[in-house]
Design a protein around this motif. Structure first.
Motif, PDB file in Angstrom:
ATOM      1  N   VAL A 199      -2.732   6.269  -1.416  1.00 35.81           N
ATOM      2  CA  VAL A 199      -2.788   6.579  -2.797  1.00 35.81           C
ATOM      3  C   VAL A 199      -2.702   5.253  -3.469  1.00 35.81           C
ATOM      4  CG1 VAL A 199      -1.787   7.607  -4.640  1.00 35.81           C
ATOM      5  CG2 VAL A 199      -1.598   9.067  -2.850  1.00 35.81           C
ATOM      6  N   ASP A 200      -3.880   5.405  -4.556  1.00 35.91           N
ATOM      7  CA  ASP A 200      -3.757   3.554  -5.863  1.00 35.91           C
ATOM      8  C   ASP A 200      -3.258   3.950  -6.878  1.00 35.91           C
ATOM      9  OD1 ASP A 200      -5.274   5.839  -6.821  1.00 35.91           O
ATOM     10  OD2 ASP A 200      -6.890   4.218  -7.408  1.00 35.91           O
TER      11      ASP A 200
ATOM     12  N   THR B  59       6.118   2.406  -8.722  1.00 39.54           N
ATOM     13  CA  THR B  59       6.105   3.364  -7.808  1.00 39.54           C
ATOM     14  C   THR B  59       7.732   5.168  -8.260  1.00 39.54           C
ATOM     15  OG1 THR B  59       5.359   3.135  -5.507  1.00 39.54           O
ATOM     16  CG2 THR B  59       6.301   5.078  -5.511  1.00 39.54           C
ATOM     17  N   MET B  60       8.961   4.133  -8.342  1.00 36.40           N
ATOM     18  CA  MET B  60       9.893   5.249  -8.600  1.00 36.40           C
ATOM     19  C   MET B  60      10.007   5.149 -10.180  1.00 36.40           C
ATOM     20  SD  MET B  60      13.002   3.043  -6.773  1.00 36.40           S
ATOM     21  CE  MET B  60      14.393   4.129  -7.401  1.00 36.40           C
TER      22      MET B  60
ATOM     23  N   GLN C 210      -0.022  10.920 -10.607  1.00 33.74           N
ATOM     24  CA  GLN C 210      -1.113  12.048 -10.446  1.00 33.74           C
ATOM     25  C   GLN C 210      -0.475  13.062  -9.913  1.00 33.74           C
ATOM     26  OE1 GLN C 210      -2.664  13.325 -13.500  1.00 33.74           O
ATOM     27  NE2 GLN C 210      -2.650  15.761 -12.235  1.00 33.74           N
ATOM     28  N   LYS C 211      -0.495  12.268  -8.955  1.00 34.54           N
ATOM     29  CA  LYS C 211      -0.008  12.723  -6.912  1.00 34.54           C
ATOM     30  C   LYS C 211       1.353  13.124  -7.345  1.00 34.54           C
ATOM     31  CE  LYS C 211      -1.241  13.009  -2.750  1.00 34.54           C
ATOM     32  NZ  LYS C 211      -2.117  14.188  -2.207  1.00 34.54           N
ATOM     33  N   PHE C 212       2.429  12.567  -8.027  1.00 32.95           N
ATOM     34  CA  PHE C 212       3.665  13.056  -8.410  1.00 32.95           C
ATOM     35  C   PHE C 212       3.814  14.566  -9.172  1.00 32.95           C
ATOM     36  CE2 PHE C 212       5.478   8.848  -7.622  1.00 32.95           C
ATOM     37  CZ  PHE C 212       5.292   8.625  -5.873  1.00 32.95           C
TER      38      PHE C 212
ATOM     39  N   ILE D  39       0.496  -1.377   0.264  1.00 36.91           N
ATOM     40  CA  ILE D  39       0.183   0.036  -0.014  1.00 36.91           C
ATOM     41  C   ILE D  39       1.106   1.321  -0.008  1.00 36.91           C
ATOM     42  CG2 ILE D  39      -1.734   1.278   0.710  1.00 36.91           C
ATOM     43  CD1 ILE D  39      -2.804  -1.366   2.155  1.00 36.91           C
ATOM     44  N   VAL D  40       0.941   2.316  -0.877  1.00 42.18           N
ATOM     45  CA  VAL D  40       1.997   3.049  -1.508  1.00 42.18           C
ATOM     46  C   VAL D  40       0.890   4.925  -0.125  1.00 42.18           C
ATOM     47  CG1 VAL D  40       2.698   4.687  -2.880  1.00 42.18           C
ATOM     48  CG2 VAL D  40       2.098   1.696  -3.476  1.00 42.18           C
ATOM     49  N   TYR D  41       1.705   5.415   0.501  1.00 42.59           N
ATOM     50  CA  TYR D  41       1.704   6.141   1.281  1.00 42.59           C
ATOM     51  C   TYR D  41       1.755   7.642   1.010  1.00 42.59           C
ATOM     52  CZ  TYR D  41      -0.673   3.829   4.712  1.00 42.59           C
ATOM     53  OH  TYR D  41      -2.545   3.117   4.322  1.00 42.59           O
ATOM     54  N   VAL D  42       1.695   8.413   0.111  1.00 43.92           N
ATOM     55  CA  VAL D  42       2.042  10.106   0.276  1.00 43.92           C
ATOM     56  C   VAL D  42       2.057  10.720   1.070  1.00 43.92           C
ATOM     57  CG1 VAL D  42       2.316  11.126  -1.253  1.00 43.92           C
ATOM     58  CG2 VAL D  42       1.516   9.367  -2.553  1.00 43.92           C
TER      59      VAL D  42
END
Length: 141
Positions: free
Chosen positions: A81-82, A118-119, A88-90, A73-76
């Protein structure tokens, strides 16, 4: 120049010697060049600067904290964040500050695929400064 013994003139072998004179000549020329050019390198203009009592403000670059849990699970920041919304968040973060740094924290159990995705999303969004955050520990050899 050969050095030999007086016993048998027929079996005299020439010995190889290094002629040090050219090496000393080159070193002396280099020394003279450095002696002449060294004062030119330290030329300074004397300026009487005014005194002011201030401290420089250290500008810390804006950082984007990205965490990946063991369940991938990715957290910003603190927001989940899915995968589809990650790029788009980046992009939004890069639009806010072009010199933003991403600090990536990944759990030990995280799959490499999640880290690579993610990278890759960060790279496509224009993030150029990516750092991995780890815990300091004992070295194991």
């Amino acid at each position: 120049m050969a050095i030999g013994s007086f016993n048998s003139p027929a079996s005299q072998m020439p010995t190889a010697e290094i002629n040090m004179t050219p090496l000393v000549d080159v070193m002396l020329v280099l020394l003279i060049i450095f002696i002449i050019t060294a004062p030119l390198m330290t030329h300074q203009v004397k300026v009487d600067l005014p005194k002011a009592a201030s401290t420089p403000t250290p500008e810390k670059p804006l950082t984007l904290q990205v965490s990946i849990t063991g369940e991938n699970i990715v957290y910003v920041g603190n927001d989940t964040v899915d995968r589809e919304g990650l790029e788009q968040k980046f992009r939004d973060a890069v639009a806010q500050d072009a010199n933003i740094e991403m600090h990536l924290k990944a759990d030990r159990a995280t799959r490499y695929e999640a880290v690579a995705e993610t990278m890759s999303a960060a790279r496509r969004a224009g993030l150029t400064k990516i750092g991995f955050v780890t815990q300091p520990g004992a070295e194991s050899h």
